[in-house]
Enzyme design. Sequence first.
Site, short mmCIF file in Angstrom:
data_model
loop_
_atom_site.label_atom_id
_atom_site.label_comp_id
_atom_site.label_asym_id
_atom_site.label_seq_id
_atom_site.Cartn_x
_atom_site.Cartn_y
_atom_site.Cartn_z
N GLY A 85 -39.23 -39.15 25.63
CA GLY A 85 -39.41 -39.50 24.22
C GLY A 85 -40.83 -39.93 23.96
N MET A 140 -46.26 -46.45 20.77
CA MET A 140 -47.08 -46.97 21.86
C MET A 140 -47.43 -45.92 22.89
SD MET A 140 -45.62 -50.80 22.60
CE MET A 140 -46.96 -51.08 23.77
N GLY A 141 -46.74 -44.78 22.89
CA GLY A 141 -47.04 -43.76 23.88
C GLY A 141 -45.82 -42.93 24.21
N VAL A 150 -42.58 -41.80 27.01
CA VAL A 150 -41.67 -42.23 28.07
C VAL A 150 -41.30 -41.01 28.89
CG1 VAL A 150 -39.50 -43.36 28.65
CG2 VAL A 150 -40.78 -44.09 26.63
N LYS A 162 -42.96 -45.68 30.93
CA LYS A 162 -43.61 -45.66 29.61
C LYS A 162 -45.12 -45.68 29.82
CE LYS A 162 -41.98 -48.21 26.23
NZ LYS A 162 -41.70 -47.31 25.09
N ASP A 181 -38.14 -56.27 18.37
CA ASP A 181 -38.00 -54.92 17.84
C ASP A 181 -36.63 -54.35 18.20
OD1 ASP A 181 -38.83 -52.65 16.46
OD2 ASP A 181 -39.66 -51.71 18.25
#
Length: 523
Positions: free
Chosen positions: A17, A21-22, A24, A38, A132
């Site tokens: 995914g 943030m970046g 995975v 991640k 989150d």
Amino acid sequence: MSGERVIGGYVLRRVLGRGGMGEVHLASTPTGGLAAVKLIHPALAGDPAFRRRFEREVAAARRVARFCTAPVLDAGIDGEVAYLVTEYVKGPDLTRAVQDQGPLSGGNLDALAVGIATALSAIHGAGVIHRDLKPSNVLLSPLGPKVIDFGIAQLVGSDSQASQAILGTPSYMAPEQARGEPLTPATDVYAWGGVIAFAGTGRAPFGSGAPGEVLYRIVSEEPRLDGLDEGIRDLVSRALAKDPRERPTVQRLLADLLGGAQVSAASATQVVERTWTTPGPPPAAMPPGAPAAPAPGVLGPGPGGAVASGPRARRRWLWAGGGIAAVAVLAVAAALLLRGPGAESWPYEADFGSWEVGASDGGNARQDGASYELTVKDGWRLWKSATRAEPAGGVVVSAKAALAEGRGEYGVWCRGTGGDRYEFAVSGSGKVAIVKRRAGREGVVLYGPERVKTGEANRVVAECAGDGDEVKLRMWLNETLVAEAADADGPYDAGAAGVHAAPDAGATVRVRFESFALRPAQG
């Protein structure tokens, strides 16, 4: 290995995914398993302030107990890339499950509510606030929900791209979060209410639309909870109170969900595992007589708890069996990918039948069924070599062992030549160390001793990688990275590997090794 990307010793297999943030990735670990890695955007990783936050927040996240969470296993910065390694959970996230199969109800909704509250209890117990919590951060495993990405939102600054991505999905933010006020564990309780409302109705409690519109409704309007099971609606409503002081604590949530009883996180986890049945497609959508299909997309043990019966229990066991089979296929595939020309005989797994046995001045070595035992006298240390030399370039050595009697330490070693070797040890008192042993001279401690969490039996995994000017050494205990060191002072070349044991001063020790394996390092 050609063409494969290796970050921190983890071989990236495929993208699972992408987010603010970046990326995975599914990855093979140095210990031979699978993990989720991640990779954080290089623009963030190059920021010194981010690096300081990263180190601090990862240290906090690693203190979180494993109850209903996907634990953080490792983290670091490799060149310009910061990476975070967590347990790989092979299951859909809650968003996808609800979209594909409809809202949850009954026992599964209750189990989801208990599981997420249990995870928050573990997270808050480590001094961390999730910040989150949302449906996409809840993965549905065969044993119940697993909460991921706890504390990660705090890694980014308010003006960063990643932070703006988080603000782009505000549906589960608390009013104080929307207003930019200080956050507390009550903020996560609010998000819990929103996630359970979504799971039970298929929609966020304040609807969808432009971020500003949703944030206005969160601050100014009441949540829409029609369609939610009556048994849980009141608790969700209280969790969604505008004033954080009016929300129940996580402990109160668990007590109300479990009939007023105050229970530990471990007990609550067992309740979830006994109650949870993996959501599947409606029966009408399945061919007549067909078993429940596995939900798309956790690596871990099979179902636990009491033996269940009936159609729901059967569906749960079928799903779990499919998950275990899928894990086995992935593990085999990873092993095949690791093989290269001339590497057909790896990995080496000992049956101990050809290992050295018999008595010596220092103690005794014997085979006991499928196990290998070392009994060591006071003042001595026994090293026993595998009947296979290390591969060139780097090796991963693993063994499962336990103290059977006495007091002392045990573990594995690598790059042995004569009396020289790198030794990776765990003690009965719960400490780990990496030591450079030198023939005829005192050993040099490269790491530790440091206290860690141990079990009655422990799987010790060591990686010795690199040639020439420096050797990098890493140690895992029960799949968690516990020690790292490097040796640039006359580093040892590849040689032999094996197991060792030594008693504490004034004691003797007997150590039972249940397994031993060698394989080439991944890079």
